[in-house]
Design an enzyme around this catalytic site. Structure first.
Site, PDB file in Angstrom:
ATOM      1  N   ASP A 317       0.769  -1.159   0.083  1.00  0.00           N
ATOM      2  CA  ASP A 317       0.067   0.189  -0.002  1.00  0.00           C
ATOM      3  C   ASP A 317       0.855   1.228  -0.103  1.00  0.00           C
ATOM      4  O   ASP A 317       2.210   1.073   0.402  1.00  0.00           O
ATOM      5  CB  ASP A 317      -0.899   0.071   1.280  1.00  0.00           C
ATOM      6  CG  ASP A 317      -1.615   1.413   1.286  1.00  0.00           C
ATOM      7  OD1 ASP A 317      -2.283   1.687   0.401  1.00  0.00           O
ATOM      8  OD2 ASP A 317      -1.647   1.755   2.439  1.00  0.00           O
ATOM      9  N   ASP A 510      -1.249  -0.396   6.190  1.00  0.00           N
ATOM     10  CA  ASP A 510      -1.361  -0.149   7.318  1.00  0.00           C
ATOM     11  C   ASP A 510      -2.256  -0.705   8.497  1.00  0.00           C
ATOM     12  O   ASP A 510      -2.379  -0.201   9.544  1.00  0.00           O
ATOM     13  CB  ASP A 510      -1.404   1.424   7.420  1.00  0.00           C
ATOM     14  CG  ASP A 510      -2.937   1.666   6.678  1.00  0.00           C
ATOM     15  OD1 ASP A 510      -3.882   0.709   6.344  1.00  0.00           O
ATOM     16  OD2 ASP A 510      -3.386   2.960   6.344  1.00  0.00           O
ATOM     17  N   ASP A 514      -7.068  -1.868   5.004  1.00  0.00           N
ATOM     18  CA  ASP A 514      -6.503  -3.077   4.257  1.00  0.00           C
ATOM     19  C   ASP A 514      -6.904  -4.297   4.442  1.00  0.00           C
ATOM     20  O   ASP A 514      -6.210  -5.226   4.224  1.00  0.00           O
ATOM     21  CB  ASP A 514      -4.967  -2.762   3.898  1.00  0.00           C
ATOM     22  CG  ASP A 514      -4.645  -1.416   3.223  1.00  0.00           C
ATOM     23  OD1 ASP A 514      -5.083  -1.281   2.292  1.00  0.00           O
ATOM     24  OD2 ASP A 514      -3.609  -0.776   3.645  1.00  0.00           O
TER      25      ASP A 514
END
Length: 619
Positions: A317, A510, A514
């Site tokens: 990410d 994080d 996600d």
């Protein structure tokens, strides 16, 4: 050393003294045998008892049974010294095993020390020392210097430095003040803090971490499962072979004596004990988990540790993982050579705003803002601000604001956000603001490539030009931008479909937004797990700091652990097979059998203990 270990060591030393007396002292035969029996009973009774208990439960084929059978057989053959030696050295091996497990537990037990013993609950003017479980959400607690933070919460009063080493592996303290969040498990170093509790103890960071660590060893690696299955079939097989070895040759060949083949069978049993395999492989993984925890990396099981060692593709990410997730003024342009004037004007325009971009501008300005100088402030949604500053008309915002106010400004190609500044209807400059890349992100990507990662990918919901710029700086192989959460999952499925069969796909996020991709990947890694419930819940690995470089550290520890475990498997099986063959053919004595059993076990255990020291020294 634990009390049990000390007691076992004393028994071994006492038994060893009797054994040496029997070996060296010129005693009559009956007394010599008696001394060996005493030596045997001192260390052998616990083994005989355990073997009997296991047989009663239906668990016949284990190392206790093998040792009991072998030593009783040796006594039957009048080999008193050898019987005592086998049991004595078996217990020496067991001592080394227990000591090694104890040392491994210490590294993880250090994490267990983060559990707070009490909380100082504020009741009016009175402060009462209570159990952390008694404190409720919204209660006020006082944390004095030297005390451990008992619960998660927000600082209402005071400032201090927190020692977060037990959670993050970092030696530098973290400065905190009013308004900052604190998490349980840290140690308050300097000032007195008054904290409003935000979570009950059962839901606190420290409780979740303790639960995670306690259950980590329950998820076995493939190599551990192989050893468990191997021992289940191996032990009864060698017992059957030993029985056949003792009975068949004397029956088939009348020239062979039963006692010779019984001796060979007993030797075969001693050699065959699978202690080295059964103990050293799980111990290797246990040590690896401990080494990772020292570095501030929590791995939820040996299976994930093993998977990390085979990482082929790593998907990142962007925001909060490779970048800091907060804005920073990256550049200031002025058309009259006074960039400080551009920054000051923008800072005054944002005086009352709490928007992340406004905060970044005020932080870059770094001076106290006299908001009494600001008048007629108007916020135009999605465009910016207009105001009067020192009786001058000011406009601060994006290109749409400038166009609406008919103010001419240059076309700017920038990766981040551009904030234009105009005074009295004339453009005087602009600011370029962007999310800041983490300091160690570039080093992290380089280290991952050096550690065998074949492919790096970035999935982000951010604009394509921003994603490409960051990917270029960090040398990321592939970028997919402007993705919704469901798009991330779909894209991850495609990447999974194209990876090698044995290669592992790691997703690094994080841990907050996600969860779907963390769960779908082979190994989900959450960054900045400290204080993040979602990170601890959703991920398989939690990096307790915001450092991407810790991913490479985790992979190095994992690779080292798997290598040590494999070394033990090859060494133990190799030596066992060689001496088993020699023993069956009559070329290996029971003393060689003792080395094959205890010697191999001790060497494998000592090798496994190296996993404890795989964490880099600078953590």
């Amino acid at each position: 050393m634990t009390k049990k270990l000390k007691r076992n060591l004393k028994l071994i030393l006492v038994a060893l003294i009797f054994f040496m007396v029997g070996m060296l002292a010129p005693l009559p035969d009956i007394y010599e045998k008696g001394v060996f029996v005493i030596s045997f009973l001192i260390v052998g009774l616990p083994v005989l008892k355990k073997a009997g208990e296991n047989i009663w439960r239906g668990q016949v084929f284990d190392e206790n049974f093998l040792m009991s059978l072998a030593t009783i057989g040796a006594f039957a053959l009048q080999d008193f010294a050898e019987a005592a030696a086998v049991m004595l050295f078996y217990q020496v091996g067991e001592f080394f095993q227990s000591y090694a497990v104890n040392q491994s537990r210490k590294s993880i037990a250090a994490l267990m020390d983060i559990r707070p013993d009490y909380a100082n609950l504020q009741k009016g003017e009175e402060i009462v020392k209570v159990s952390p479980e008694e404190v409720k959400v919204g209660d006020l607690i006082v944390i004095r210097p030297g005390e451990r933070v008992p619960l998660d919460g927000e600082i209402l009063q005071g400032f201090s430095s927190l020692d977060t080493a037990a959670l993050t592996g970092e030696s530098l303290p973290k400065d905190v003040e009013k308004g900052d969040e604190v998490v349980s498990g840290c140690i308050n170093q300097t000032g007195v803090l008054t904290v409003k509790v935000s979570k009950e103890f059962a839901n606190s960071t420290v409780a979740k971490i303790l639960d995670l660590v306690e259950n980590a060893s329950s998820k076995k690696a493939n190599l551990e499962n192989f050893i468990t299955r191997f021992a289940r079939y191996y032990t009864p097989t060698v017992v059957i072979i030993a029985v056949l070895l003792a009975l068949l040759p004397p029956i088939l060949f009348t020239s062979e004596t039963f006692s010779d083949w019984l001796y060979r069978a007993i030797t075969f049993l001693v050699i065959s004990c699978p202690c080295a395999l059964v103990i050293s492989v799980p111990l290797s993984f246990f040590g690896g988990l401990g080494a990772a925890s020292k570095a501030g990396i929590l791995i939820k099981g040996s299976n994930y540790l093993e998977a990390l060692a085979h990482a082929e593709t790593i998907v990142f990410d962007k925001t909060g993982t490779l970048t800091k997730g907060n804005f920073k003024v990256m550049d200031i342009h002025s058309n009259n050579g006074h960039p400080e004037k551009v920054l000051e004007t923008a800072a005054y325009a944002e005086a009352f705003s709490t928007h992340p971009i406004a905060i970044s501008i005020k932080e870059a300005y770094g001076k106290k803002i006299d908001d009494t100088k600001v008048a007629d402030l108007q916020e135009i949604h999605g465009q910016g601000m207009t105001l009067k500053l020192k009786n001058k008309d000011i406009a601060v915002g994006n290109v749409k604001l400038m166009q609406n106010l008919k103010i001419k400004c240059p076309k700017v190609k920038a990766v981040g956000t551009v904030i234009f500044v105009a005074v009295q209807g004339e453009y005087i400059g602009h600011l370029e603001i962007a999310d800041e890349i983490k300091e160690d992100a570039a080093l992290a990507l380089q280290s991952l490539k050096e550690n065998g990662v074949v492919r790096t990918v970035m999935l982000t919901g951010d604009r394509k030009e921003i994603a490409l710029k960051i990917a270029e700086e960090l040398r990321i192989d592939k970028v997919y931008a402007e993705l919704l959460p469901i798009d991330k999952v779909n894209q991850l499925e495609k990447i999974l479909a194209n990876k090698e069969r044995d290669g592992q796909l790691l997703y690094v996020g994080d841990g907050i937004n996600d969860a779907p991709v963390l769960a779908r990947s082979d190994v989900g890694i959450a960054m900045g797990g400290i204080g993040s419930d979602a990170a601890i819940e959703a991920a398989d690995v939690v990096i307790m700091t915001d450092e991407p470089s810790k991913i490479a550290t985790a992979m190095k520890i994992a690779s080292g652990t798997v290598a040590i475990a494999r070394q033990n498997v090859v060494f133990a099986i190799g030596v066992k097979l060689i001496i088993l063959g020699l023993g069956a053919c009559g070329y290996a004595s029971i003393w060689a059998a003792v080395f094959a059993d205890v010697g191999v076990a001790v060497i494998a255990i000592l090798n496994a203990m190296r996993a404890l020291f795989l964490a880099p020294k600078n953590n």
